[in-house]
Each structure stands twice: as structure tokens, then as C-alpha cells.
Write a protein that holds these residues in place. Sequence first.
Motif, PDB file in Angstrom:
ATOM      1  N   ILE A 202       0.381   1.167  10.214  1.00  0.00           N
ATOM      2  CA  ILE A 202       0.943  -0.148   9.924  1.00  0.00           C
ATOM      3  C   ILE A 202       1.092  -0.254   8.405  1.00  0.00           C
ATOM      4  N   ILE A 203       2.235  -0.741   7.961  1.00  0.00           N
ATOM      5  CA  ILE A 203       2.434  -0.991   6.540  1.00  0.00           C
ATOM      6  C   ILE A 203       3.198  -2.297   6.392  1.00  0.00           C
ATOM      7  N   GLU A 204       2.759  -3.109   5.442  1.00  0.00           N
ATOM      8  CA  GLU A 204       3.422  -4.377   5.127  1.00  0.00           C
ATOM      9  C   GLU A 204       3.655  -4.415   3.628  1.00  0.00           C
ATOM     10  N   TYR A 205       4.723  -5.116   3.217  1.00  0.00           N
ATOM     11  CA  TYR A 205       5.115  -5.116   1.812  1.00  0.00           C
ATOM     12  C   TYR A 205       5.120  -6.522   1.215  1.00  0.00           C
ATOM     13  N   ASP A 206       4.913  -6.571  -0.090  1.00  0.00           N
ATOM     14  CA  ASP A 206       5.046  -7.803  -0.850  1.00  0.00           C
ATOM     15  C   ASP A 206       6.517  -8.215  -0.862  1.00  0.00           C
ATOM     16  N   ASP A 207       6.798  -9.480  -0.642  1.00  0.00           N
ATOM     17  CA  ASP A 207       8.180  -9.959  -0.582  1.00  0.00           C
ATOM     18  C   ASP A 207       8.920  -9.814  -1.909  1.00  0.00           C
ATOM     19  N   THR A 208       8.218 -10.001  -3.011  1.00  0.00           N
ATOM     20  CA  THR A 208       8.863  -9.963  -4.322  1.00  0.00           C
ATOM     21  C   THR A 208       8.953  -8.562  -4.899  1.00  0.00           C
ATOM     22  N   TYR A 209       7.822  -7.851  -4.952  1.00  0.00           N
ATOM     23  CA  TYR A 209       7.755  -6.567  -5.651  1.00  0.00           C
ATOM     24  C   TYR A 209       7.864  -5.345  -4.730  1.00  0.00           C
ATOM     25  N   LYS A 210       7.776  -5.553  -3.430  1.00  0.00           N
ATOM     26  CA  LYS A 210       7.918  -4.486  -2.416  1.00  0.00           C
ATOM     27  C   LYS A 210       6.802  -3.447  -2.410  1.00  0.00           C
ATOM     28  N   PHE A 211       5.664  -3.711  -3.063  1.00  0.00           N
ATOM     29  CA  PHE A 211       4.541  -2.776  -2.976  1.00  0.00           C
ATOM     30  C   PHE A 211       3.801  -3.003  -1.657  1.00  0.00           C
ATOM     31  N   PRO A 212       3.060  -1.996  -1.172  1.00  0.00           N
ATOM     32  CA  PRO A 212       2.320  -2.165   0.087  1.00  0.00           C
ATOM     33  C   PRO A 212       1.166  -3.156  -0.074  1.00  0.00           C
ATOM     34  N   THR A 213       1.222  -4.242   0.655  1.00  0.00           N
ATOM     35  CA  THR A 213       0.123  -5.209   0.634  1.00  0.00           C
ATOM     36  C   THR A 213      -0.930  -4.859   1.676  1.00  0.00           C
ATOM     37  N   TYR A 214      -0.504  -4.096   2.687  1.00  0.00           N
ATOM     38  CA  TYR A 214      -1.442  -3.710   3.748  1.00  0.00           C
ATOM     39  C   TYR A 214      -1.011  -2.362   4.318  1.00  0.00           C
ATOM     40  N   ILE A 215      -1.963  -1.455   4.378  1.00  0.00           N
ATOM     41  CA  ILE A 215      -1.743  -0.155   5.018  1.00  0.00           C
ATOM     42  C   ILE A 215      -2.914   0.095   5.953  1.00  0.00           C
TER      43      ILE A 215
ATOM     44  N   ALA B 108     -13.368   9.808  15.910  1.00  0.00           N
ATOM     45  CA  ALA B 108     -13.955   8.508  15.589  1.00  0.00           C
ATOM     46  C   ALA B 108     -14.134   8.370  14.082  1.00  0.00           C
ATOM     47  N   ASP B 109     -13.950   7.165  13.608  1.00  0.00           N
ATOM     48  CA  ASP B 109     -14.257   6.790  12.229  1.00  0.00           C
ATOM     49  C   ASP B 109     -13.391   7.464  11.173  1.00  0.00           C
ATOM     50  N   ASP B 110     -12.187   7.891  11.503  1.00  0.00           N
ATOM     51  CA  ASP B 110     -11.316   8.477  10.477  1.00  0.00           C
ATOM     52  C   ASP B 110     -10.246   7.495  10.012  1.00  0.00           C
ATOM     53  N   GLU B 111     -10.190   6.318  10.636  1.00  0.00           N
ATOM     54  CA  GLU B 111      -9.182   5.344  10.251  1.00  0.00           C
ATOM     55  C   GLU B 111      -9.576   4.644   8.949  1.00  0.00           C
ATOM     56  N   PHE B 112      -8.564   4.114   8.248  1.00  0.00           N
ATOM     57  CA  PHE B 112      -8.807   3.388   7.008  1.00  0.00           C
ATOM     58  C   PHE B 112      -7.695   2.371   6.798  1.00  0.00           C
ATOM     59  N   GLU B 113      -7.979   1.418   5.920  1.00  0.00           N
ATOM     60  CA  GLU B 113      -6.960   0.434   5.564  1.00  0.00           C
ATOM     61  C   GLU B 113      -7.147  -0.013   4.122  1.00  0.00           C
ATOM     62  N   PHE B 114      -6.044  -0.392   3.505  1.00  0.00           N
ATOM     63  CA  PHE B 114      -6.035  -0.959   2.165  1.00  0.00           C
ATOM     64  C   PHE B 114      -5.329  -2.307   2.218  1.00  0.00           C
ATOM     65  N   SER B 115      -5.934  -3.310   1.622  1.00  0.00           N
ATOM     66  CA  SER B 115      -5.275  -4.594   1.398  1.00  0.00           C
ATOM     67  C   SER B 115      -5.155  -4.746  -0.117  1.00  0.00           C
ATOM     68  N   THR B 116      -3.946  -4.983  -0.579  1.00  0.00           N
ATOM     69  CA  THR B 116      -3.668  -5.032  -2.013  1.00  0.00           C
ATOM     70  C   THR B 116      -2.869  -6.300  -2.284  1.00  0.00           C
ATOM     71  N   TYR B 117      -3.312  -7.095  -3.258  1.00  0.00           N
ATOM     72  CA  TYR B 117      -2.690  -8.410  -3.458  1.00  0.00           C
ATOM     73  C   TYR B 117      -2.913  -8.904  -4.889  1.00  0.00           C
ATOM     74  N   ASN B 118      -2.271 -10.018  -5.216  1.00  0.00           N
ATOM     75  CA  ASN B 118      -2.375 -10.686  -6.527  1.00  0.00           C
ATOM     76  C   ASN B 118      -1.939  -9.793  -7.689  1.00  0.00           C
ATOM     77  N   LEU B 119      -0.774  -9.220  -7.580  1.00  0.00           N
ATOM     78  CA  LEU B 119      -0.230  -8.398  -8.663  1.00  0.00           C
ATOM     79  C   LEU B 119       0.095  -9.262  -9.877  1.00  0.00           C
ATOM     80  N   ILE B 120      -0.410  -8.838 -11.040  1.00  0.00           N
ATOM     81  CA  ILE B 120      -0.075  -9.467 -12.307  1.00  0.00           C
ATOM     82  C   ILE B 120       0.464  -8.376 -13.227  1.00  0.00           C
ATOM     83  N   PRO B 121       1.797  -8.299 -13.372  1.00  0.00           N
ATOM     84  CA  PRO B 121       2.366  -7.277 -14.255  1.00  0.00           C
ATOM     85  C   PRO B 121       1.916  -7.474 -15.707  1.00  0.00           C
ATOM     86  N   GLN B 122       1.688  -6.374 -16.400  1.00  0.00           N
ATOM     87  CA  GLN B 122       1.286  -6.402 -17.812  1.00  0.00           C
ATOM     88  C   GLN B 122       2.408  -5.743 -18.618  1.00  0.00           C
ATOM     89  N   ARG B 123       2.636  -6.204 -19.767  1.00  0.00           N
ATOM     90  CA  ARG B 123       3.666  -5.599 -20.646  1.00  0.00           C
ATOM     91  C   ARG B 123       3.035  -4.891 -21.802  1.00  0.00           C
TER      92      ARG B 123
END
Length: 151
Positions: A114-127, A136-151
Amino acid sequence: MIIKNKFIKIFFIFMAVVSCEEQNVQPTINIEEAYNKWKSLGINSYQINQIKKCFCVDAGVKVIMTIKNENIINLEDSTGVVKIPKERWQYFKTINQLFELAIEYKKNQPANFIIEYDDTYKFPTYIYVNPSNKIADDEFEFSTYNLIPQR
């Protein structure tokens, strides 16, 4: 009354079985297309929150990651108080690393993906990846959120 009770039991058993089935969610955009949109933004330095869930070190810990030129330069808990030791940074992923991980696992045809993307930046918010139903026990997930771009 007996028929009603049997019906209720059958209904609950059916719901339990159906709710336990995992499904592959197909996003409206493919991984490579989302990755290209992300790269086209040219954001290489940013701050982002991430949670990794797995049977591993730091599972479930909410962290704030600071990324500069696609390298992790700081990692701390979500309160901003506890620094995560550098030897454990490998368990968290930059956005480019998340895309690369997703592309690699998708190629290997995992049991569940399963993969979901941020509406604005298109990065994976959930994998979510379960490479095999037979292990057993080989599954994993990442939740990624609150992107603040730096210049």
C-alpha cells in the motif's frame, strides 16, 4: 430465537473473516510518476516527521528528521527533546529513500503493498509492505508527514 442467535453468530464470524483480509490499495498515480513529480520540485533540504512500524529497533517512535541535501543531519523524538543516536538513523528514510524502497519492493511483487501520497508534494505519506504471507514479522510501514521545505 435460536435462528436469530445463529444468524448473529454467523454474521459476526463473517465480519471477522472479512475484516482480517488485507487488501492492496492501488493509488491513482504510479510510484515512478509520483517520484518524478517530487524530484521536479527540487526539494533536497527539509524537516519531516516519520514513524516506522515493524519488528525492529525504534518501532513506533515518532521522530522529527532534518534533511539537508538528501542526508539526515538530525533526528530527534517528536517532542524535540531526545536526540536519536546516529547509529540508529539507518532505520528511518529520507523521501528519496522511501521512493527507492517502494520501487524495489513493488518490483518483487510483495504479498501486500500500500502506498499513499501527499496531495501537494507527492511524497509517500504512507507505505505498507508485507513481502510474504508465508513469513511472520517481515512486514513494515512508514508514515511520513508535516513536510517543511528548507531553503
